[in-house]
Design a protein around this motif. Structure first.
Motif, short mmCIF file in Angstrom:
data_model
loop_
_atom_site.label_atom_id
_atom_site.label_comp_id
_atom_site.label_asym_id
_atom_site.label_seq_id
_atom_site.Cartn_x
_atom_site.Cartn_y
_atom_site.Cartn_z
N ARG A 286 0.80 -1.33 -0.05
CA ARG A 286 0.17 -0.09 -0.01
C ARG A 286 0.82 1.36 0.03
O ARG A 286 1.87 1.20 0.68
CB ARG A 286 -0.92 0.09 1.32
CG ARG A 286 -1.73 -1.19 1.26
CD ARG A 286 -2.65 -1.23 2.70
NE ARG A 286 -3.17 -2.64 2.62
CZ ARG A 286 -2.76 -3.53 3.42
NH1 ARG A 286 -1.47 -3.61 3.74
NH2 ARG A 286 -3.18 -4.75 3.39
N VAL A 688 4.78 6.42 18.37
CA VAL A 688 3.68 7.13 17.31
C VAL A 688 2.37 6.96 17.97
O VAL A 688 1.73 7.95 17.49
CB VAL A 688 3.77 6.10 16.24
CG1 VAL A 688 2.58 5.78 15.45
CG2 VAL A 688 4.99 6.29 15.23
N TYR A 712 -10.06 14.98 1.22
CA TYR A 712 -11.05 13.84 2.24
C TYR A 712 -12.33 13.58 1.96
O TYR A 712 -12.74 12.48 1.64
CB TYR A 712 -10.81 13.69 3.72
CG TYR A 712 -9.10 13.60 4.30
CD1 TYR A 712 -8.91 12.37 4.08
CD2 TYR A 712 -8.52 14.58 4.60
CE1 TYR A 712 -7.38 11.98 4.68
CE2 TYR A 712 -7.15 14.60 5.21
CZ TYR A 712 -6.51 13.10 5.00
OH TYR A 712 -5.32 12.65 5.42
N PHE A 729 -9.03 3.69 11.74
CA PHE A 729 -7.74 4.04 12.10
C PHE A 729 -7.65 4.95 13.01
O PHE A 729 -6.73 4.87 13.98
CB PHE A 729 -7.03 4.63 10.76
CG PHE A 729 -5.38 4.79 11.18
CD1 PHE A 729 -4.55 3.55 11.06
CD2 PHE A 729 -5.11 5.97 11.32
CE1 PHE A 729 -3.31 3.79 11.65
CE2 PHE A 729 -3.81 6.08 12.05
CZ PHE A 729 -2.69 5.12 11.94
N LYS B 88 5.54 0.55 11.83
CA LYS B 88 5.57 1.99 12.02
C LYS B 88 4.88 2.57 13.24
O LYS B 88 5.09 3.51 13.95
CB LYS B 88 5.16 2.75 10.80
CG LYS B 88 5.74 2.70 9.70
CD LYS B 88 5.30 3.57 8.55
CE LYS B 88 5.42 3.14 7.12
NZ LYS B 88 4.48 3.52 6.22
N LEU B 89 3.76 1.85 13.60
CA LEU B 89 3.12 2.21 14.94
C LEU B 89 3.87 1.98 16.07
O LEU B 89 3.60 2.57 17.27
CB LEU B 89 1.70 1.46 15.03
CG LEU B 89 0.90 1.31 13.72
CD1 LEU B 89 -0.30 0.59 13.93
CD2 LEU B 89 0.10 2.72 13.67
N GLU B 134 7.34 9.76 5.15
CA GLU B 134 6.26 9.76 4.47
C GLU B 134 5.82 11.38 4.36
O GLU B 134 6.11 12.06 5.01
CB GLU B 134 5.11 9.25 5.42
CG GLU B 134 4.93 7.84 5.46
CD GLU B 134 3.70 7.65 6.35
OE1 GLU B 134 3.48 6.10 6.38
OE2 GLU B 134 3.20 8.21 7.13
N TYR B 140 -3.48 11.88 7.57
CA TYR B 140 -3.39 10.83 6.76
C TYR B 140 -3.20 9.61 7.69
O TYR B 140 -2.09 9.61 8.41
CB TYR B 140 -2.33 10.78 5.77
CG TYR B 140 -2.82 10.03 4.63
CD1 TYR B 140 -3.86 10.57 3.82
CD2 TYR B 140 -2.52 8.70 4.20
CE1 TYR B 140 -4.25 9.69 2.85
CE2 TYR B 140 -3.22 7.86 3.13
CZ TYR B 140 -4.00 8.55 2.50
OH TYR B 140 -4.48 7.81 1.61
N PRO B 141 -3.72 8.51 7.53
CA PRO B 141 -3.56 7.26 8.26
C PRO B 141 -2.13 6.67 8.02
O PRO B 141 -1.60 6.74 6.84
CB PRO B 141 -4.92 6.24 7.91
CG PRO B 141 -5.74 7.10 7.18
CD PRO B 141 -5.11 8.45 6.81
N ILE B 142 -1.65 6.17 8.88
CA ILE B 142 -0.22 5.42 8.66
C ILE B 142 -0.48 4.11 7.99
O ILE B 142 -1.20 3.26 8.52
CB ILE B 142 0.22 5.24 10.19
CG1 ILE B 142 0.73 6.54 10.73
CG2 ILE B 142 1.88 4.62 9.70
CD1 ILE B 142 1.00 6.37 12.06
N LEU B 143 0.14 4.33 6.75
CA LEU B 143 -0.44 3.03 5.97
C LEU B 143 0.59 1.69 6.34
O LEU B 143 1.80 2.02 6.76
CB LEU B 143 0.08 3.17 4.41
CG LEU B 143 -0.87 4.12 3.79
CD1 LEU B 143 -0.59 4.39 2.41
CD2 LEU B 143 -2.39 3.87 3.70
N LYS B 144 0.11 0.44 6.14
CA LYS B 144 1.01 -0.64 6.33
C LYS B 144 1.54 -1.16 4.87
O LYS B 144 0.55 -1.39 4.10
CB LYS B 144 0.31 -1.80 6.78
CG LYS B 144 1.18 -2.96 7.02
CD LYS B 144 0.53 -4.19 7.71
CE LYS B 144 1.69 -5.09 8.06
NZ LYS B 144 1.32 -6.55 8.41
N ASP B 145 2.69 -0.59 4.66
CA ASP B 145 3.25 -0.60 3.01
C ASP B 145 3.51 -2.00 2.86
O ASP B 145 3.46 -2.18 1.64
CB ASP B 145 3.98 0.45 2.91
CG ASP B 145 4.97 0.72 4.01
OD1 ASP B 145 5.28 1.90 4.11
OD2 ASP B 145 5.45 -0.25 4.60
#
Ligand SMILES: [Zn+2]
Lengths: 759, 166
Positions: A286, A688, A712, A729, B88-89, B134, B140-145
């Motif tokens: 993603r 985080v 958005y 999220f 990342k979290l 990033e 923006y939500p933190i993506l799991k890339d």
């Protein structure tokens, strides 16, 4: 007597075995879908029994289309075609599937195929008829194009009364008679401002262009001479390729040719699956990108005066069976600007990109398309639900929307050890210097500089990106010779140099961008405008590297350069190397000097001796900059790629100058400073989850600029899934929602809205 | 099929590979044993013994722990989380969301405008390596890339069992 009628009917049909093209199209789709093999070919009898003969036919066709491109482009006068090679020829099956393509702007492998399929779907066989010697033209985006300035010429190939294929040629023309001069003008906000649109029209018979077409088309665009020669280029190339195909048919027999064109596409499909399994890893990847559309203060219709952001999230799924799927769920709504795209432009564009990474060979045809799936949400900027959309600079976001896909692929390459294939992304291929008026030869003229065909390349996991080298849309990019541009544009060069700090930093930096300073000279009634990303960087670094610099514009009006030149006083030359400490301004006086993040403008009047800075972007970086080798930082400094104060703040380098004025990086001191920076990172870094709590509060309070909220809201309206995942999220209450209506900006054209307004 | 010796792959990892060798590597068909050579070099270089299942970034690996769990681990030894989670979290973050923080990176006119875009830096809480950056809009939500299907990769593509705990 029905049999006789049937016989007469089939004699009229131009498809194989008396079929219509529509029947053929339907059959190919059905059998390919049912069997999972193109045309149902589970084996490749021709290739397997006669491999050398098969390769010989392929080489002749491929060599022929490449040769046709090289020869035909000499007919053109436009430097876009002649210097930059912005043209391409492709051979198709009767159904419009691509077989083989030339080099050049190969995105049009897909778009011209879409145009052929459109003609088939709309019964062109019946009316206007498809006959040997016909010539068709298309540049309509919603039928099959990227933007109107890419003009297609399409010619059917007949053998003994039967259609055995099509050949298409495309060139990027300088002007299509849009709202403002230039091929990809800023100003159009709807289809009706986007310029002359030709929707799959028959423009020639018996290999001759019709007179009414010649008259009308030339009266519809500003640069008539270039238009005419571009068209002759396309026709010449198409006819060369038609002759080549007929020669091969004569040599090999028509049945062999028919079998070959089926097998080569199935072969392309297999080759693609094989590449996926060699280089990638099954799973989900993603990523996201953005670009700014700062229209609030632009001179456009009131409903278009909105600041917004285009949003391109992607999820790449590599399936266990090698199938390749890209889902754009979450993209936002199309807008009143000329950066909308069509499904065929996004998918074809992805193939352009893939031909530079996953399938870097000459077997680019529709085979890969049959091995992949794209999910393109309806109503979004890449699949508009409205015929009114403008597309003249669709590339503004196409190039940015693909950049994250490099990261997706690169994470795969990195994990498998193919480090040489890693690429952090592609540059935003701007600025676009465009405009027009009366030129130095006193002709009605438009300009569209393709210096943008040479932007910085993304960094790899092994080395830096290449400086001012390429553009994602033309793998053979070239910045062109200054002397040629000075002939094509009434703009003298006062400088052309690398622009420092434009490359994304990293262990390996991106390729640097460059800038050229142009002085208007010999023009009359002249306007120009800027077109590029400004407030945002549309790429991103990879694995610790930074994005490339974003954009800004420099222009100067009412200068005293004429007097300074007469008095032989120094004038601004070279680059605007450090825009924080501008030097140009000390070498001239001007009524107005503009340095601004607003990098999209509409027509502005430029007088002779006014200045325009064309800044071409850099590429993104790879890896933590603190791991960059001191020697490489030293080179960056000495080659003018990096301003010394950033060698210190970004790279942690300790820099001094030796007696010859060369920069020296002290390795030991640098190591010490880097240790210190690491300690600072630990101090300023926040866990985080703690930071997420702060950010969540901002979202609850809807604290963000209107353009961010607009983006958005446009995505939420089109995708419940995206809205739900967003809320999940950030752990937002179910009643939280954000809609376009609450933003106090015009919402013309907004139709689809999946967001539930309950709660 | 192309084949490269261990030294060449080491040079590739270190970025010291000769340009012409690299060019040849780019132009050739891929060497099928690359993954094995690569993993064995990486395994030799890390200061710990957990078997590497898959590299997940410049300093990150998905490793197999003695209890059978798959964990995202930094080469410094820091363990972030299970591979099913998003590492990342569990990192440290520094967000450049003001002009003051942006101009540390770029001249003001070359920097993104923080009203439109912020830059997020993710650090390892132990060695402070910058593992990812990033460039996104606020909120923006933190993506799991990176979410590889390791089982399918080994079993179905490499056609071999997944490494086991020794
Ligand atoms: Zn670490």
């Amino acid at each position: 007597m029905t049999i006789t009628e049937k016989t007469i009917q089939s004699q009229k049909n131009i498809g194989w075995h008396g079929k219509t093209l529509k029947q053929m199209r339907k059959e190919i789709d059905e059998i390919s879908r049912e069997t999972g093999h193109y045309a149902g070919l589970k084996t490749l009898p021709l290739k397997e029994s006669y491999p050398i003969r098969y390769e010989k036919i392929f080489s002749k066709l491929r060599g022929g289309v490449v040769h046709a491109r090289e020869t035909a482009k000499r007919v053109a006068a436009s430097p876009i075609v002649e210097q930059e090679g912005e043209l391409c020829f492709t051979l198709y099956t009767p159904e419009g599937d691509s077989i083989v393509t030339s080099t050049g702007i190969i995105i049009h492998v897909g778009t011209m195929g879409a145009a052929i399929k459109y003609m088939i779907k709309n019964d062109y066989e019946e009316n206007p008829g498809i006959e040997d010697g016909d010539i068709f033209c298309n540049n309509d985006c919603q039928i099959g194009n990227v933007h109107p300035c890419d003009v297609h010429t399409i010619v059917p190939i007949f053998y003994e009364g039967e259609l055995i294929g099509w050949v298409g040629g495309v060139t990027h023309v300088i002007d299509v008679g849009a709202t403002a001069p230039g091929s990809m003008t800023v100003g159009p906000v709807s289809r009706y401002d986007d310029g002359y649109q030709v929707a799959c029209r028959k423009i020639g018979k018996n290999d001759t262009l019709l007179k009414d077409w010649l008259i009308e088309s030339q009266r519809s665009v500003r640069t008539t001479k270039y238009w005419l020669l571009d068209e002759r280029t396309r026709v010449a190339g198409c006819h060369m390729i038609r002759d080549l195909v007929l020669d091969i048919v004569k040599e090999e027999g028509v049945d062999t040719y028919k079998q070959f064109i089926r097998e080569v596409i199935e072969d392309g499909r297999r080759g693609f699956v094989n590449q996926v399994k060699t280089l990638l890893i099954p799973g989900k990847y993603r990523q996201v990108s953005f670009v700014d559309v700062p229209y609030k203060n632009l001179d456009v219709p009131p409903y278009a005066r909105v600041n917004t952001i285009m949003h391109a999230p992607t999820e790449l799924t590599v399936h266990k069976d090698g199938k390749f799927q890209i889902d754009f769920e979450g993209v936002n709504r199309w807008g009143w600007h000329s950066y909308n795209a069509t499904p065929v432009s996004i998918t074809s564009g992805i193939w352009v990109m893939m031909s530079q990474t996953l399938i870097p060979n000459d077997r680019v045809n529709d085979g890969a398309y049959y091995a992949s799936q794209f999910d393109l949400p309806y109503g979004s900027w890449l699949n508009p639900d409205d015929i009114r959309t403008a597309h003249s600079y669709a590339w503004h976001f196409l190039v940015s929307a693909w950049s994250p896909l490099w990261r997706a692929l690169s994470r795969n390459y990195f994990a498998r050890g193919y480090l040489e294939e890693v690429n952090a992304g592609n540059a935003n291929t701007s600025n676009w210097l465009q405009g027009g008026g009366y030129n130095q030869f006193n002709e009605n003229h438009a300009v569209n500089s393709f210096e943008s065909a040479a932007e910085g390349v993304g960094a790899s996991a092994v080395r830096d990106g290449i400086n001012h080298a390429a553009a994602i849309w033309n793998p053979e990019g070239d910045m062109g010779d200054m002397e040629i541009w000075e002939l094509a544009e009434p703009l003298l060069y006062l400088g052309r140099s690398i622009k420092p700090n434009t490359a994304g930093y990293g262990k390996y930096r991106g390729g640097s961008g460059y800038e050229t300073l142009r002085m208007v000279y010999g023009a009359k009634d002249w306007t120009m405008f800027f077109m590029g990303n400004g407030y945002m960087s549309s790429d991103c670094g990879l694995m610790g590297g930074y994005p490339a610099a974003s954009g800004y514009r420099f222009e100067a009006h009412g200068t005293n350069l004429k007097e300074r030149i007469e008095k032989r006083l120094p004038i601004p030359t070279g680059g605007d190397s450090d825009p924080d400490n501008p030097e140009y301004d000390t070498l001239m006086e001007a009524k107005e000097i503009i340095r601004d993040k607003q990098s999209i403008t509409t027509e502005t009047i430029f007088e002779n001796y006014d200045l325009y800075l064309n800044y071409l972007r850099g590429g993104p970086g790879f890896g933590d900059p603190l791991e960059r080798k001191p020697k490489m930082i030293e080179d960056d400094l000495n080659e003018g790629l990096l301003l010394p104060r950033y060698a210190e703040s970004v790279y942690g380098a300790v820099v001094s100058k030796n007696e010859k004025g060369k920069y020296i990086v002290d390795e030991k001191a640098t190591e010490k400073r880097r240790k210190k920076i690491r300690k600072e990172r630990l101090k300023r870094g926040v866990p985080v989850k703690e930071w997420m709590e702060q950010e969540r509060q901002k979202i609850l309070n809807k604290e963000a600029a209107v353009q961010v909220r607009h983006m958005y809201a446009g995505s939420f309206a089109l995708s419940e899934k995206f809205a739900n995942e967003f809320k999940q999220f950030w752990n937002l209450p179910t009643e939280w929602h954000l809609s376009e209506d609450e933003l106090g900006v015009p919402t013309f054209g907004a139709k689809i809205n999946h967001q539930k307004k309950t709660g | 099929m192309a084949q490269y010796d261990r030294k060449t792959i080491e040079e590739l990892i270190d970025g010291t590979i000769d340009f012409y060798k690299l060019k040849e590597m780019l132009s050739n068909f891929k060497d099928t044993d690359r993954f094995d050579k690569y993993i064995s070099i990486l395994q030799e270089r890390v200061p710990w013994d957990d078997p590497i299942l898959l590299p997940a970034g410049l300093h990150l690996y998905i490793v197999l722990k003695p209890d059978g769990k798959r964990v995202v681990k930094c080469d410094c030894g820091h363990e972030f989380c299970e591979a099913s989670d998003n590492w990342k979290l569990h990192a440290l973050i520094h967000v450049r969301d003001t002009e003051e923080k942006m101009v540390e990176l770029y001249p003001k006119l070359l920097a993104p405008d923080p009203e439109w875009q912020v830059i997020r830096e993710y650090y390892c809480p132990n060695c402070a390596s910058q593992l990812e950056v990033e460039a996104v809009t606020p909120w923006y939500p933190i993506l799991k890339d990176f979410e590889p299907d390791i089982d399918a990769f080994y079993n179905e593509w490499l056609k071999r069992p997944i490494p086991q705990v020794k």
